[in-house]
Scaffold this motif. Structure first.
Motif, mmCIF file in Angstrom:
data_model
loop_
_atom_site.group_PDB
_atom_site.id
_atom_site.type_symbol
_atom_site.label_atom_id
_atom_site.label_comp_id
_atom_site.label_asym_id
_atom_site.label_seq_id
_atom_site.Cartn_x
_atom_site.Cartn_y
_atom_site.Cartn_z
ATOM 1 N N GLY A 71 0.833 -1.358 0.106
ATOM 2 C CA GLY A 71 0.056 -0.071 -0.013
ATOM 3 C C GLY A 71 0.793 1.183 0.058
ATOM 4 O O GLY A 71 2.166 1.195 0.089
ATOM 5 N N ARG A 72 0.196 2.201 -0.408
ATOM 6 C CA ARG A 72 0.906 3.732 -0.395
ATOM 7 C C ARG A 72 2.016 3.555 -1.402
ATOM 8 O O ARG A 72 3.284 4.347 -1.282
ATOM 9 C CB ARG A 72 1.579 4.132 0.950
ATOM 10 N N THR A 73 1.973 3.037 -2.589
ATOM 11 C CA THR A 73 2.927 2.457 -3.328
ATOM 12 C C THR A 73 2.522 3.088 -4.886
ATOM 13 O O THR A 73 3.092 2.537 -5.875
ATOM 14 C CB THR A 73 3.502 1.167 -3.597
ATOM 15 N N GLY A 74 1.469 3.642 -5.171
ATOM 16 C CA GLY A 74 0.961 4.062 -6.345
ATOM 17 C C GLY A 74 0.230 3.055 -6.887
ATOM 18 O O GLY A 74 -0.090 3.059 -8.249
ATOM 19 N N THR A 75 -0.586 2.262 -6.114
ATOM 20 C CA THR A 75 -1.423 1.434 -6.696
ATOM 21 C C THR A 75 -2.749 1.895 -7.402
ATOM 22 O O THR A 75 -3.301 1.498 -8.299
ATOM 23 C CB THR A 75 -2.045 0.148 -5.514
ATOM 24 N N LYS A 76 -3.180 2.938 -6.826
ATOM 25 C CA LYS A 76 -4.349 3.819 -7.354
ATOM 26 C C LYS A 76 -3.897 4.379 -8.765
ATOM 27 O O LYS A 76 -4.616 4.333 -9.665
ATOM 28 C CB LYS A 76 -4.646 4.730 -6.546
ATOM 29 N N PHE A 77 -2.441 4.627 -9.076
ATOM 30 C CA PHE A 77 -2.109 5.434 -10.055
ATOM 31 C C PHE A 77 -2.321 4.249 -11.167
ATOM 32 O O PHE A 77 -2.403 4.435 -12.266
ATOM 33 C CB PHE A 77 -0.659 5.697 -9.935
ATOM 34 N N PHE A 78 -1.699 2.991 -10.782
ATOM 35 C CA PHE A 78 -1.750 1.821 -11.957
ATOM 36 C C PHE A 78 -3.115 1.461 -12.436
ATOM 37 O O PHE A 78 -3.115 1.026 -13.289
ATOM 38 C CB PHE A 78 -1.199 0.657 -11.349
ATOM 39 N N GLU A 79 -4.227 1.780 -11.464
ATOM 40 C CA GLU A 79 -5.670 1.483 -12.162
ATOM 41 C C GLU A 79 -5.559 2.357 -13.333
ATOM 42 O O GLU A 79 -6.130 1.973 -14.542
ATOM 43 C CB GLU A 79 -6.485 1.665 -11.199
ATOM 44 N N PHE A 80 -5.317 3.792 -13.163
ATOM 45 C CA PHE A 80 -5.589 4.890 -14.168
ATOM 46 C C PHE A 80 -4.494 4.610 -15.381
ATOM 47 O O PHE A 80 -4.790 4.571 -16.633
ATOM 48 C CB PHE A 80 -5.007 6.242 -13.438
ATOM 49 N N PHE A 81 -3.215 4.261 -15.109
ATOM 50 C CA PHE A 81 -2.314 3.861 -16.347
ATOM 51 C C PHE A 81 -2.712 2.702 -16.942
ATOM 52 O O PHE A 81 -2.743 2.667 -18.188
ATOM 53 C CB PHE A 81 -0.801 3.219 -15.554
ATOM 54 N N PHE A 82 -3.375 1.661 -16.308
ATOM 55 C CA PHE A 82 -3.461 0.585 -17.072
ATOM 56 C C PHE A 82 -4.917 0.497 -18.017
ATOM 57 O O PHE A 82 -5.231 -0.045 -19.074
ATOM 58 C CB PHE A 82 -3.652 -0.956 -16.213
ATOM 59 N N LYS A 83 -5.748 1.487 -17.283
ATOM 60 C CA LYS A 83 -7.162 1.806 -18.145
ATOM 61 C C LYS A 83 -6.907 2.627 -19.242
ATOM 62 O O LYS A 83 -7.387 2.307 -20.375
ATOM 63 C CB LYS A 83 -8.024 2.743 -17.174
ATOM 64 N N ASN A 84 -5.674 3.409 -19.319
ATOM 65 C CA ASN A 84 -5.283 3.944 -20.612
ATOM 66 C C ASN A 84 -4.844 2.803 -21.640
ATOM 67 O O ASN A 84 -4.711 3.149 -22.859
ATOM 68 C CB ASN A 84 -4.183 5.059 -20.479
ATOM 69 N N VAL A 85 -4.182 1.986 -21.097
ATOM 70 C CA VAL A 85 -3.214 0.941 -21.764
ATOM 71 C C VAL A 85 -4.545 -0.082 -22.371
ATOM 72 O O VAL A 85 -4.366 -0.644 -23.533
ATOM 73 C CB VAL A 85 -2.443 0.088 -21.406
ATOM 74 N N PHE A 86 -5.215 -0.667 -21.486
ATOM 75 C CA PHE A 86 -6.222 -1.671 -21.898
ATOM 76 C C PHE A 86 -8.030 -1.448 -21.741
ATOM 77 O O PHE A 86 -8.444 -1.465 -20.843
ATOM 78 C CB PHE A 86 -6.201 -2.850 -20.987
ATOM 79 N N GLU A 87 -8.110 -0.360 -22.545
ATOM 80 C CA GLU A 87 -9.280 0.292 -22.958
ATOM 81 C C GLU A 87 -10.662 -0.578 -22.587
ATOM 82 O O GLU A 87 -11.647 -0.475 -22.413
ATOM 83 C CB GLU A 87 -9.543 1.401 -23.770
ATOM 84 N N LYS A 88 -10.520 -1.735 -23.190
ATOM 85 C CA LYS A 88 -11.651 -2.725 -23.582
ATOM 86 C C LYS A 88 -11.786 -3.769 -22.605
ATOM 87 O O LYS A 88 -12.741 -4.504 -22.446
ATOM 88 C CB LYS A 88 -11.431 -3.464 -24.870
ATOM 89 N N TYR A 89 -10.933 -3.808 -21.479
ATOM 90 C CA TYR A 89 -10.915 -4.725 -20.352
ATOM 91 C C TYR A 89 -11.326 -4.144 -19.048
ATOM 92 O O TYR A 89 -10.892 -2.985 -18.743
ATOM 93 C CB TYR A 89 -9.597 -5.430 -20.451
ATOM 94 N N PRO A 90 -11.734 -4.752 -18.047
ATOM 95 C CA PRO A 90 -12.048 -4.273 -16.741
ATOM 96 C C PRO A 90 -10.428 -4.069 -16.077
ATOM 97 O O PRO A 90 -9.864 -4.924 -16.036
ATOM 98 C CB PRO A 90 -12.904 -5.368 -16.079
ATOM 99 N N VAL A 91 -10.463 -2.856 -15.672
ATOM 100 C CA VAL A 91 -9.331 -2.578 -14.795
ATOM 101 C C VAL A 91 -9.885 -1.845 -13.537
ATOM 102 O O VAL A 91 -10.521 -0.751 -13.625
ATOM 103 C CB VAL A 91 -8.209 -1.499 -15.466
ATOM 104 N N TYR A 92 -9.450 -2.268 -12.262
ATOM 105 C CA TYR A 92 -10.032 -1.734 -11.119
ATOM 106 C C TYR A 92 -8.996 -1.839 -9.949
ATOM 107 O O TYR A 92 -8.019 -2.539 -10.006
ATOM 108 C CB TYR A 92 -11.072 -2.838 -10.451
ATOM 109 N N HIS A 93 -9.123 -0.668 -9.207
ATOM 110 C CA HIS A 93 -8.362 -0.389 -7.793
ATOM 111 C C HIS A 93 -9.333 -0.760 -6.761
ATOM 112 O O HIS A 93 -10.272 -0.006 -6.524
ATOM 113 C CB HIS A 93 -7.722 1.127 -7.767
ATOM 114 N N GLU A 94 -8.802 -1.586 -5.866
ATOM 115 C CA GLU A 94 -9.742 -2.036 -4.819
ATOM 116 C C GLU A 94 -11.078 -2.070 -5.034
ATOM 117 O O GLU A 94 -11.802 -1.556 -4.397
ATOM 118 C CB GLU A 94 -9.195 -0.971 -3.620
ATOM 119 N N PRO A 95 -11.409 -2.939 -5.938
ATOM 120 C CA PRO A 95 -13.048 -3.205 -6.066
ATOM 121 C C PRO A 95 -13.639 -3.696 -4.939
ATOM 122 O O PRO A 95 -13.208 -4.747 -4.168
ATOM 123 C CB PRO A 95 -12.899 -4.097 -7.440
#
Length: 295
Positions: free
Chosen positions: A31-55
Motif C-alpha cells: 500500500g501507499r505505493t501508487g496502486t491507485k495510479f496503476f488503475e489509471f495507467f492500465f485503463k489507458n493501456v487496456f481500454e476494452k478490459y476491466p481494470v480496477y483498484h480495490e474493487p
C-alpha cells in the motif's frame, strides 16, 4: 419465467467460461505505493478490459481470515471467484461475453494492496497470472502511511486506536517482539506492517511470473530513471509504448494523495529512540529489498 431462467443460466455459463479463460494482472504491494495510479495507467493501456483498484469487496476481510486460518483455502478461492466473476460479468455486454468466452482471450487487471495473503487462491481462478510487485522505501512509506485517512473521515489513524478496520497484528501471527504489541506506538506498528506485508509478497511471489519495481524509480523526478522503469514494465506485460505526450500526462497525474491533518513530514521528525525501533522492525525486508538503514 422459464425463458428468463434459461437466459440467466446461459449468461452465468458465459461469465464462468470468460473468467476461466482470462489472463490476470495483479498489482500488489504494502500500500501507499501508487496502486491507485496503476488503475489509471492500465485503463489507458487496456481500454476494452476491466481494470480496477480495490474493487468492492476489496478482499481485506477475506485476507484477514486467511491469515487467521478461519476459512479454508477452497472457501477463499470460491469467494474470490464469486466476487470477481460478478464484477467481470457486469463489465461486459452479452455480445462481449460470447466473444471472450469462445473467440478472443480476455484480460482482467486489479490493483490491490490487501490481497498479499491470498495470491494463490486469487490466481487459481484464472487462466494465467502476471504480477507487478511494487515496493517503497520505508523512509517515505511511513510518512504516507502515518498521514493516511483510511475511512475518509478526516482522521489520519492508520493502525491507530480509532482505525475502524481490524488490522493484522504481530499477536495474530504469533510473532514475539522485543516489546509487547500494545506498547508499540502507531509508527512502530506501521513499520511492523511494512515488513510483514512485503515479506508475504516477496516469498509468495517466488517461482511466479512477476516483475518487481521500486516506487522511487516509477515516480522519479529524473525522467531517464522513470522511463527505464516504465519500459521494463511495458516489456514485461507486452504493452505497446505509449506516445510521449500521453505517458507524460499519465505520469503527472497525482492520485490518492493523503489529506494531511495530524501529520509527520519526514522520518526525521521522529525521535532517535523511535527511529532505532523502526530500524529493528524493518531490518529484515530492508536488507532483502536493498533499502538503506533508517539512520
Amino acid at each position: 419465467m422459464i425463458r428468463k431462467k434459461i437466459k440467466q443460466s446461459f449468461r452465468n455459463f458465459l461469465v464462468t467460461r470468460v473468467v476461466r479463460r482470462t489472463n490476470l494482472i495483479l498489482i500488489v504491494s504494502s500500500g501507499r505505493t501508487g496502486t491507485k495510479f496503476f488503475e489509471f495507467f492500465f485503463k489507458n493501456v487496456f481500454e476494452k478490459y476491466p481494470v480496477y483498484h480495490e474493487p468492492k469487496p476489496d478482499l481485506f476481510d477475506l485476507s484477514f481470515q486467511k491469515i487467521l486460518a478461519e476459512v479454508s483455502d477452497e472457501g477463499i478461492k470460491r469467494a474470490i471467484f464469486s466476487y470477481r466473476s460478478k464484477l467481470i460479468g457486469n463489465f461486459y455486454s452479452n455480445k462481449d461475453l460470447v466473444k471472450y468466452a469462445f473467440f478472443k482471450k480476455p484480460l482482467y487487471v486489479e490493483s490491490n494492496p490487501f490481497i498479499y495473503p491470498v495470491l494463490e487462491e486469487f490466481s487459481s481462478n484464472f487462466r494465467s497470472t502476471k504480477y507487478l510487485f511494487i515496493t517503497r522505501d520505508f523512509k517515505t512509506f511511513c510518512v504516507s502511511a502515518y498521514n493516511k485517512d483510511p475511512q475518509g473521515d478526516g482522521k489520519n489513524d492508520f493502525y491507530g486506536i480509532s482505525d475502524r478496520r481490524k488490522r493484522i497484528t504481530a499477536k495474530d501471527l504469533g510473532e514475539k517482539l522485543p516489546w509487547e504489541w500494545k506498547n508499540l506506538n502507531r509508527i512502530e506498528k506501521i513499520a511492523w506492517y511494512w515488513n510483514m506485508s512485503n515479506r508475504h509478497l516477496y516469498y509468495g511471489l517466488k517461482n511466479k511470473d512477476y516483475i518487481h519495481l521500486n516506487f522511487e524509480d516509477i515516480f522519479n523526478k529524473d525522467k531517464n530513471v522513470q522511463n527505464e522503469a516504465i519500459t521494463r514494465l511495458s516489456s514485461f506485460f507486452g504493452i505497446k509504448i505509449l506516445e510521449p505526450n500521453s505517458l507524460s500526462t499519465i505520469m503527472r497525474t497525482k492520485i490518492n494523495k493523503s489529506k494531511q491533518i495530524s501529520k509527520i513530514n519526514s522520518i526525521n521528525d521522529l525521535d532517535s529512540k523511535t527511529q532505532d525501533r523502526i530500524d529493528f522492525l524493518t531490518k529484515e525486508m530492508r536488507e532483502i529489498l536493498g533499502y538503506r538503514p533508517i539512520k
